[in-house]
Design a protein around this motif. Structure first.
Motif, short mmCIF file in Angstrom:
data_model
loop_
_atom_site.label_atom_id
_atom_site.label_comp_id
_atom_site.label_asym_id
_atom_site.label_seq_id
_atom_site.Cartn_x
_atom_site.Cartn_y
_atom_site.Cartn_z
N GLY A 82 0.78 -1.23 0.00
CA GLY A 82 0.00 0.00 0.00
C GLY A 82 0.81 1.27 0.00
O GLY A 82 0.24 2.37 0.10
N CYS A 83 2.13 1.18 -0.09
CA CYS A 83 2.99 2.38 0.02
C CYS A 83 3.55 2.85 -1.31
O CYS A 83 4.55 3.56 -1.34
CB CYS A 83 4.14 2.11 1.00
SG CYS A 83 3.61 2.10 2.72
N THR A 114 2.74 8.16 2.17
CA THR A 114 2.46 6.72 2.04
C THR A 114 1.20 6.28 2.78
O THR A 114 0.67 5.20 2.53
CB THR A 114 3.64 5.89 2.58
OG1 THR A 114 3.82 6.18 3.98
CG2 THR A 114 4.92 6.22 1.82
N GLY A 115 0.74 7.10 3.73
CA GLY A 115 -0.41 6.72 4.54
C GLY A 115 -0.05 5.80 5.69
O GLY A 115 -0.93 5.34 6.41
N ASP A 144 -8.52 0.82 5.35
CA ASP A 144 -8.02 1.32 6.63
C ASP A 144 -8.54 2.73 6.85
O ASP A 144 -8.61 3.53 5.92
CB ASP A 144 -6.49 1.32 6.65
CG ASP A 144 -5.93 1.61 8.04
OD1 ASP A 144 -6.52 1.12 9.03
OD2 ASP A 144 -4.93 2.33 8.15
N SER A 188 -6.91 9.62 8.25
CA SER A 188 -6.10 8.93 7.26
C SER A 188 -6.88 7.72 6.75
O SER A 188 -7.39 6.93 7.55
CB SER A 188 -4.77 8.48 7.87
OG SER A 188 -3.99 7.76 6.94
N GLU A 196 -7.22 4.50 3.64
CA GLU A 196 -6.62 3.71 2.56
C GLU A 196 -7.73 2.98 1.86
O GLU A 196 -8.55 2.30 2.49
CB GLU A 196 -5.61 2.71 3.11
CG GLU A 196 -4.97 1.83 2.05
CD GLU A 196 -4.07 0.75 2.63
OE1 GLU A 196 -3.85 -0.28 1.95
OE2 GLU A 196 -3.59 0.92 3.76
N ARG A 219 -3.96 0.31 -4.31
CA ARG A 219 -4.23 1.01 -3.06
C ARG A 219 -3.93 2.49 -3.21
O ARG A 219 -2.95 2.88 -3.84
CB ARG A 219 -3.38 0.42 -1.92
CG ARG A 219 -3.73 -1.01 -1.57
CD ARG A 219 -2.76 -1.60 -0.57
NE ARG A 219 -3.05 -2.98 -0.27
CZ ARG A 219 -3.63 -3.41 0.83
NH1 ARG A 219 -3.99 -2.55 1.77
NH2 ARG A 219 -3.88 -4.69 1.03
N TYR A 220 -4.80 3.31 -2.60
CA TYR A 220 -4.63 4.75 -2.62
C TYR A 220 -4.86 5.31 -1.22
O TYR A 220 -5.72 4.83 -0.48
CB TYR A 220 -5.60 5.40 -3.60
CG TYR A 220 -5.47 4.88 -5.01
CD1 TYR A 220 -4.56 5.43 -5.90
CD2 TYR A 220 -6.26 3.82 -5.46
CE1 TYR A 220 -4.43 4.95 -7.20
CE2 TYR A 220 -6.14 3.33 -6.75
CZ TYR A 220 -5.22 3.90 -7.62
OH TYR A 220 -5.09 3.40 -8.89
N HIS A 221 -4.08 6.35 -0.89
CA HIS A 221 -4.15 6.94 0.44
C HIS A 221 -4.67 8.36 0.38
O HIS A 221 -4.48 9.08 -0.61
CB HIS A 221 -2.78 6.96 1.11
CG HIS A 221 -2.20 5.60 1.33
ND1 HIS A 221 -2.56 4.79 2.38
CD2 HIS A 221 -1.29 4.88 0.61
CE1 HIS A 221 -1.89 3.66 2.31
NE2 HIS A 221 -1.12 3.68 1.25
N LYS A 262 -5.28 11.84 3.27
CA LYS A 262 -5.08 12.35 4.62
C LYS A 262 -5.53 13.80 4.66
O LYS A 262 -5.28 14.57 3.72
CB LYS A 262 -3.60 12.23 4.99
CG LYS A 262 -3.24 12.67 6.40
CD LYS A 262 -1.74 12.43 6.61
CE LYS A 262 -1.25 12.99 7.92
NZ LYS A 262 0.20 12.82 8.09
N ALA A 318 -8.23 10.36 -1.57
CA ALA A 318 -7.92 9.01 -2.05
C ALA A 318 -8.67 8.71 -3.35
O ALA A 318 -8.12 8.14 -4.29
CB ALA A 318 -8.25 7.97 -0.99
#
Length: 527
Positions: A20-21, A278-279, A463, A480, A482, A489-491, A493, A510
């Motif tokens: 996810g990063c 990166t979340g 998340d 935050s 995810e 995966r996308y974050h 915040k 996101a």
């Protein structure tokens, strides 16, 4: 033996392999710039053969920063990998190709299905190829910590003979202990006949929580390069944390007797940038950069620190750029006071961005009585990570409570359509505004579903976390999220004194990231 330890950061390569990063090229460039400002010696920017995106990211980082730090690209012992890395780094003043090949019995038998001499031959051949493309070549015998010492000596010696200028000894699966790893490095120094022609490097994973300890043990044994990541990012349990290694060497200089080129007051700021990008949130009790790293709850500790800081603090908070919750400003504070405080907190912002932070501060000061350093940092981070998003939240309304079905009404504006309309003869941007409503399991769920209906995609929330930026009932909430959309995966915040608003903004951020990678589509609903 040199008393300087080279810091090799692999946040952009190995750190990005954390589930996810993944990062976009603009995000990698922003982090690379911060790494350069930190004083990192070598930046491993990616794995060029992995994808066109990875190739472009390595090339972009190398072109932008290759005169200020050494930029490295990873390659397997394959011709196409090495040539691709060489292409990404072509014309860069300070570059390195990092070649690796597994050497442990378990990798030889089950992954490579190669005999020892085949591995030696392949290592020599591909190190020579890399050296023909780049003056600086690093070779890693993957899973070195589980490789027979005699065979490891042979591979390392032949790699140096073939042109490797750095030999990295990876503890790929986090199997080693400090004593074990010390013995491995010591054995190489004693038995590799040409070891003085190369720098010994470490690359330790944290599966047993020993990555930093193993890296420091290697320094004691004579290693002079440490491979690490910001916040300890990396596969599985992660890599050795750069901030912990650097501060251990600095704080215990009396023991290790070595230096680094790291400007430590920038550590906390870079930690926050990587976390935001990166979340991956940093745990509160994380060494050096965690929220509690310099907090004292016990009365005995508080009393001791008040009398003499060094009774319970071995480092100064300012040495790592730590920002606590000191009360600094109120709503009557002027722009000059904000500018001064921003500089004191270690940030250099252009005038336009500083004005945005000031405007955000005034809006925040109208909502909460006390504004803390941590609030200012959150506002700065929020502005520093602003991207050009397609969809913007205009307003929302929720109805929720005991015995009530949570309902949300949302209004979004399509910024791309608004820009087109603004340039038309009518100049009517209202045509780019869309409204919809949805119900959910709670107010946040309802808002998110309403936004999904407008933008026309449905994602899976993996998340969701909310934390207070500072103390008090009126503290800003940092949300935050995810999400997973089409397997990626996308974050997102965001911060606000309203946690539902923060959650909505984070979720929309996101969604915007997911949409940016999709073909342009028409909204599903709108007025």
């Amino acid at each position: 033996m040199s008393d300087n330890v080279i810091i090799f950061d692999t946040t952009l390569r190995d750190g990005e392999q954390s589930p996810g990063c993944s990062m976009t090229t603009p995000e990698k460039l922003k982090i690379a710039e911060a790494l350069v400002e930190l004083g990192v010696d070598v930046i491993e920017a990616g794995f060029p053969i992995a994808s066109p995106g990875d190739f472009e990211a390595v090339r972009a980082v190398a072109q932008r920063f290759g005169d200020r730090a050494r930029i490295c690209g990873l390659a397997r012992c394959r011709r196409e990998d090495i040539e691709r890395a060489g292409e990404a780094l072509r014309g860069v003043a300070k570059s390195r190709i990092h070649v690796f090949l597994a050497t442990s019995p378990i990798h030889r038998q089950f992954k490579l299905k190669m005999a020892e001499q085949e591995i030696v031959k392949a290592a020599v051949e591909h190190v020579k190829l890399a050296r023909s493309l780049c003056e600086d070549v690093e070779f890693s015998p993957e899973d070195a910590a589980r490789t027979e010492l005699d065979f490891l000596v042979e591979v390392v010696e032949k790699a140096i003979e073939a042109g490797a200028t750095t030999v990295n000894i990876p503890d790929t699966v986090g199997y080693a202990t400090p004593t074990h790893y010390f013995k491995v490095i010591s054995h190489l120094k004693q038995h590799v006949s040409n070891i003085n022609r190369a720098i010994i490097s470490t690359h330790c994973h944290n599966d047993l929580g020993l990555a930093v300890a193993n890296s420091l043990a290697a320094v004691e044994a004579g290693a002079r390069q440490i491979e690490c990541t910001i916040n300890g990012l990396g596969e599985r349990a992660g890599n050795a944390a750069l901030e912990e290694i650097v501060m251990a060497l600095k704080t215990r200089h009396d023991y290790y007797g070595v230096e680094t080129n790291i400007h430590t007051p920038k550590l906390c700021g870079l930690s926050r940038l990587v976390s935001s990008t990166t979340g991956m949130l940093v745990q509160r009790n994380k060494a050096i950069v965690g929220q509690n790293a310099f907090a004292h709850e016990a009365g005995i500790h508080q009393d001791g620190v008040l009398k003499e800081r060094t009774t319970y603090e071995i480092m100064r908070a300012e040495d790592v750029g730590f920002v606590g919750a000191n009360l600094v400003l109120g709503k009557h504070s002027g722009r000059h006071a904000i500018r001064s405080r921003v500089i004191e907190l270690g940030y250099q912002l252009p005038d336009a961005q500083l004005q945005q932070v000031y405007d955000d501060f005034i809006a925040l000061a109208d909502k909460k009585k006390n504004v803390y350093d941590a609030d200012i940092v959150a506002l700065i981070d929020n502005r520093m990570n602003v991207t050009v998003d397609r969809w913007k939240l205009i307003r929302f309304h929720i109805a929720a409570g005991t015995g009530t079905i949570p309902t949300a009404t949302v209004e979004l504006r399509d910024e791309s359509a608004a820009a087109t309309s603004a340039g038309s003869t009518t100049g009517d941007v209202s045509v780019a505004t869309y409204r919809d409503a949805a119900i959910g399991d709670g107010p946040v769920d309802a808002v998110c579903k309403a936004m999904e209906r407008i933008v026309g995609i449905s994602a899976e929330l993996k998340d969701y976390q909310v934390r207070a930026v500072s103390g008090g009932e009126d503290a800003q909430g940092e949300a935050s999220v995810e999400i997973v959309y089409q397997g990626r995966r996308y974050h997102g915040k965001a911060v606000s004194t309203d946690v539902i608003e923060a959650s909505a903004l984070a979720y929309l951020k996101a969604l915007n990231k997911a949409i940016s990678e999709q073909p342009t589509s028409t909204p599903a609903h709108g007025v």
